[in-house]
Design an enzyme around this catalytic site. Structure first.
Site: not given
Ligand SMILES: NC(=O)c1ccc[n+]([C@@H]2O[C@H](COP(=O)([O-])OP(=O)(O)OC[C@H]3O[C@@H](n4cnc5c(N)ncnc54)[C@H](OP(=O)(O)O)[C@@H]3O)[C@@H](O)[C@H]2O)c1
Length: 281
Positions: A140, A153
């Protein structure tokens, strides 16, 4: 690397960014192992992707659990073929000030974003060594710039960036490449309504998940993977922060009353499951 036919393990596949990555890679003919906890979401995605590519499957696994990681190891052993890439995309968020945060929630976030991600990476190394494997960690911009309301975070994403850099150097004389991708705020359920409203008020841009997925496709397709940061002016802020952090300190000091107002707001109904709410006293 040509993506056609490549075997790629993708965690966080049920999430907003993970689904977008899966669609992009499947469109290039990659065979995906989709990992997440919610099978319902993963099965819907797998059905959609089967139209694009014939192979690939779903693994229900909580990566914070030993049993979840063993499910992944067992599947890789059963496949009896090299793993071409691991994309560590699973992650959770926590918006709130540290003094209001529940200690168990803090520990859970670090466990998911750091410990479990590192242990899963370690587990996949023997499979990646059998090919010219790649590890792509989804970090991030908060992994290079500390932001109020996201201290835990940020800590986890700083750690992931450090892990990526050190592992890349550790594997420097091997066939495995390691890279780190830092998206800025992205429109997914990771961000609660309060975070989205705060970003709107502060004028912080939020990307659509496919913007991040396009970067993943570019990185994996390149002969040599390089770290990337998504978004402008965020790239400029990161640069300033690394050289003269006081300038960013002062700018964020000015935003603090707005950030505090949203951080202390009672979460809206239907708040994102992957955003861990803070304890509100
Ligand atoms: N959205 C943002 O603003 C943003 C910005 C920068 C970086 N990121 C990074 O991008 C990545 C994806 O985020 P996103 O925005 O797509 O979020 P999201 O829609 O909330 O998805 C999060 C994913 O992580 C999985 N997950 C969480 N805990 C888990 C566990 N204990 N075991 C297995 N899977 C787990 C969830 O799967 P289940 O719910 O099916 O378990 C889901 O597939 C993350 O690493 C986040 O930090 C996001």
């Amino acid at each position: 690397m040509t993506l056609k036919g490549k075997l790629i393990l993708l965690t966080g596949a049920s999430g907003g960014i993970g689904q977008a990555i899966a669609r992009r890679l499947a469109a290039q003919g990659a065979r995906l192992i989709l990992v997440g906890r919610s099978t319902e979401q993963l099965n819907v995605l797998a059905r959609e992707l089967r139209v694009l590519v014939n192979e690939g499957f779903v693994l229900q696994a909580d990566i914070t659990q030993h049993s979840g990681r063993e499910t992944i190891r067992t599947a890789l052993l059963a496949l009896q073929e090299p793993l071409d890439a691991l994309i560590n995309c699973a992650g959770v968020n926590l918006f709130g000030f540290l003094e209001d945060s529940d200690p168990d929630t803090v520990a859970q976030l670090i466990n998911t974003n750091v410990t479990a991600t590192i242990l899963l990476t370690q587990l996949t190394l023997p499979f990646l060594h059998k090919s010219t494997g790649r590890i792509l960690n989804i970090g991030s911009s908060f992994g290079s710039l500390g932001y109020p309301g996201f201290s835990v975070y940020c800590a986890s994403k700083f750690a992931l960036r450090g892990f990526s850099e050190a592992l890349r150097r550790e594997l420097g004389d091997s066939n495995i490449q390691v890279a780190h991708l830092a998206p800025r705020a992205t429109n997914t359920s990771l961000n609660s309504d309060a975070v989205c409203a705060m970003n709107r008020e502060l004028g912080n841009a939020m990307d659509e998940p496919d913007i991040v997925a396009a970067q993943v496709e570019i990185m994996l397709s390149a002969k040599r993977m390089r770290d990337r940061n998504v978004g402008w002016p965020e790239r400029l802020f990161l640069r300033i922060n690394s050289i003269v952090p006081r300038i960013i300190d002062n700018a964020l000091r000015g935003q603090l009353p707005i950030i505090r107002r949203y951080a202390q707001r009672i979460p809206d109904a239907g708040v994102a499951t992957n955003t861990i709410s803070t304890r509100l006293s």
